[in-house]
Design an enzyme around this catalytic site. Sequence first.
Site, mmCIF file in Angstrom:
data_model
loop_
_atom_site.group_PDB
_atom_site.id
_atom_site.type_symbol
_atom_site.label_atom_id
_atom_site.label_comp_id
_atom_site.label_asym_id
_atom_site.label_seq_id
_atom_site.Cartn_x
_atom_site.Cartn_y
_atom_site.Cartn_z
ATOM 1 N N CYS A 104 0.885 -1.316 0.028
ATOM 2 C CA CYS A 104 -0.103 0.052 -0.016
ATOM 3 C C CYS A 104 0.980 1.095 0.117
ATOM 4 C CB CYS A 104 -0.899 -0.069 1.346
ATOM 5 S SG CYS A 104 -1.795 1.295 1.370
ATOM 6 N N CYS A 115 -10.541 14.990 4.648
ATOM 7 C CA CYS A 115 -11.704 14.304 4.915
ATOM 8 C C CYS A 115 -11.683 14.235 6.440
ATOM 9 C CB CYS A 115 -11.550 12.866 4.456
ATOM 10 S SG CYS A 115 -11.394 12.819 2.464
ATOM 11 N N CYS A 118 -9.816 11.089 8.474
ATOM 12 C CA CYS A 118 -8.707 10.505 7.996
ATOM 13 C C CYS A 118 -7.533 11.441 8.638
ATOM 14 C CB CYS A 118 -8.627 10.869 6.416
ATOM 15 S SG CYS A 118 -7.055 10.284 5.749
ATOM 16 N N GLY A 158 -2.216 10.323 0.741
ATOM 17 C CA GLY A 158 -2.567 11.404 -0.445
ATOM 18 C C GLY A 158 -3.736 10.771 -1.539
ATOM 19 N N GLU A 159 -3.825 11.732 -2.231
ATOM 20 C CA GLU A 159 -4.814 11.446 -3.384
ATOM 21 C C GLU A 159 -4.315 11.211 -4.700
ATOM 22 O OE1 GLU A 159 -8.293 10.885 -3.946
ATOM 23 O OE2 GLU A 159 -7.590 10.760 -5.847
ATOM 24 N N SER A 213 -13.750 6.040 -2.557
ATOM 25 C CA SER A 213 -14.095 6.110 -0.936
ATOM 26 C C SER A 213 -15.436 6.760 -1.093
ATOM 27 C CB SER A 213 -12.927 6.786 -0.599
ATOM 28 O OG SER A 213 -11.827 5.898 -0.655
ATOM 29 N N LEU A 214 -16.436 6.236 -0.825
ATOM 30 C CA LEU A 214 -17.838 6.793 -0.991
ATOM 31 C C LEU A 214 -18.253 7.151 0.609
ATOM 32 C CD1 LEU A 214 -20.253 7.360 -2.288
ATOM 33 C CD2 LEU A 214 -21.352 5.182 -1.572
ATOM 34 N N HIS A 215 -18.266 6.620 1.411
ATOM 35 C CA HIS A 215 -18.507 6.881 2.905
ATOM 36 C C HIS A 215 -19.917 7.509 3.371
ATOM 37 C CE1 HIS A 215 -14.395 5.300 3.358
ATOM 38 N NE2 HIS A 215 -13.949 6.363 2.945
ATOM 39 N N ASN A 289 -11.516 3.239 11.670
ATOM 40 C CA ASN A 289 -10.198 3.316 12.586
ATOM 41 C C ASN A 289 -10.050 4.570 13.429
ATOM 42 O OD1 ASN A 289 -9.167 0.704 11.850
ATOM 43 N ND2 ASN A 289 -9.043 1.722 9.707
HETATM 44 N N1 SAH Z 1 -7.077 9.200 -0.945
HETATM 45 C C1 SAH Z 1 -7.328 8.194 -1.578
HETATM 46 C C2 SAH Z 1 -6.368 7.087 -1.260
HETATM 47 C C3 SAH Z 1 -6.240 6.802 0.265
HETATM 48 S S1 SAH Z 1 -6.829 5.421 0.648
HETATM 49 C C4 SAH Z 1 -8.901 7.612 -1.108
HETATM 50 O O1 SAH Z 1 -9.393 8.661 -0.098
HETATM 51 O O2 SAH Z 1 -9.422 7.011 -1.480
HETATM 52 C C5 SAH Z 1 -7.370 5.073 2.338
HETATM 53 C C6 SAH Z 1 -8.506 4.710 2.651
HETATM 54 O O3 SAH Z 1 -8.775 4.712 3.882
HETATM 55 C C7 SAH Z 1 -9.801 5.459 1.756
HETATM 56 O O4 SAH Z 1 -10.839 4.458 1.351
HETATM 57 C C8 SAH Z 1 -10.255 6.371 2.889
HETATM 58 O O5 SAH Z 1 -11.347 6.673 2.697
HETATM 59 C C9 SAH Z 1 -10.293 5.258 4.017
HETATM 60 N N2 SAH Z 1 -10.088 5.936 5.507
HETATM 61 C C10 SAH Z 1 -9.586 7.216 5.675
HETATM 62 N N3 SAH Z 1 -9.799 7.315 7.087
HETATM 63 C C11 SAH Z 1 -10.443 6.150 7.680
HETATM 64 C C12 SAH Z 1 -10.389 5.658 8.995
HETATM 65 N N4 SAH Z 1 -10.204 6.574 10.097
HETATM 66 N N5 SAH Z 1 -10.948 4.495 9.061
HETATM 67 C C13 SAH Z 1 -11.330 3.847 8.009
HETATM 68 N N6 SAH Z 1 -10.848 4.189 6.848
HETATM 69 C C14 SAH Z 1 -10.453 5.285 6.679
HETATM 70 FE FE1 SF4 Z 2 -7.538 10.885 3.566
HETATM 71 FE FE2 SF4 Z 2 -8.013 10.046 0.947
HETATM 72 FE FE3 SF4 Z 2 -9.439 11.880 2.105
HETATM 73 FE FE4 SF4 Z 2 -6.794 12.681 1.651
HETATM 74 S S1 SF4 Z 2 -8.675 11.752 0.217
HETATM 75 S S2 SF4 Z 2 -7.797 13.179 3.659
HETATM 76 S S3 SF4 Z 2 -6.044 10.331 1.809
HETATM 77 S S4 SF4 Z 2 -9.154 9.778 2.740
#
Ligand code: SAH
Ligand code: SF4
Length: 340
Positions: A104, A115, A118, A158-159, A213-215, A289
């Site tokens: 990863c 976000c 995160c 990062g993105e 990453s929908l959420h 997490n």
């Molecule tokens: N920036 C990209 C790549 C990072 S991937 C993205 O956001 O998709 C990291 C993954 O972990 C993403 O799916 C993100 O949404 C998720 N994530 C971030 N914070 C988290 C947390 N506290 N618990 C579980 N998943 C989390």
């Molecule tokens: Fe975290 Fe991905 Fe959101 Fe960036 S885009 S803050 S890495 S979850």
Amino acid sequence: MIYDALELSLNDWQILFSEWGEQKFRASQVCQWIYAKKEFTYDGMTNLSKSLREKLGSNVAMGFPVMIRQQVSKDGTRKFLWQLNDGARIESVLLNHGGHKTACISSQAGCPLKCSFCETGANGFKRNLTRGEIVGQFLMMEKINGSDINNVVFMGMGEPLLNEDNVLSVIRSFNDKNMRNLGARHITISTSGIAPGIEDLADFEIPIRLSLSLHAPNDELRSRLMPVNKQYPLQRVVEALKRYRERTGERITIEYALIDRVNDSPECAYETAALLDGLEPYINLIPFNPIPSRPELKRSEQSRIKAFCEALSAMKIEYELRKERGSDIMAACGQLAGSH
Ligand code: SAH
Ligand code: SF4
């Protein structure tokens, strides 16, 4: 030094070697040493002439991220902290699922998208990583691991689609038969929903896998959790996903972290199913997490997770409830910060 080995694509090597009056296949030989055999010194590249090795030694630096720390989790997950040339620190994670290894890797030092759930986002943004810094994490992990790592996911810091040119250049090198020769289906980009980047992936020559990453299933909640949603609202993102699905034939994975009483109601599950109607998505439900910067956010209670899953099943949506990995060393999704 004029060049940096990991910053060069195969094409760049070929151009350099033709300028030097060397044959084209020498470029592939050098790349195979670095990417396949993990030979990181020119002296060890024994099928090159001594004079070419010396010329390489004085013109092309072999720069790798420097490992500052390696931590091993109870479940075997390993987290690496690297230092880059300018002092920036980034992390990568090596996951082990019953013999299958997945790297990863990070695409940016920090993340500008902030976000709310995160830790990477909470720690601010420093800069995009270069092509060499991205590829270097993977090659160093393979070297340390002592054998091939057969999956790579852009799910670290990062993105990736905000550093698209470098990330796509790295993917070409991972995939190229003369470089790492990693199959397209073993490479995954995860994005927070950068719609133009997803559209580019729909037309990209290598059919890699895509995760969104929908959420949150509606703009009101998603914009609160993920500010990027104001720039690229859900309808725009879903249109881009549909296009990717049509052009590549690939199924898309949806990441959804269940946060207690924030996005884990059965209504959210029904809305998710309606939003993704026609996409045949595969949903990864990630246990949230906990992160130091937002102590008020908690992992969903078991009964709420169960109700959410039942609602998805009722809507005939395929999903998997993921197990967390590496949270004891802050290596789980969303916990990478580059300093802990
Ligand atoms: N920036 C990209 C790549 C990072 S991937 C993205 O956001 O998709 C990291 C993954 O972990 C993403 O799916 C993100 O949404 C998720 N994530 C971030 N914070 C988290 C947390 N506290 N618990 C579980 N998943 C989390
Ligand atoms: Fe975290 Fe991905 Fe959101 Fe960036 S885009 S803050 S890495 S979850």
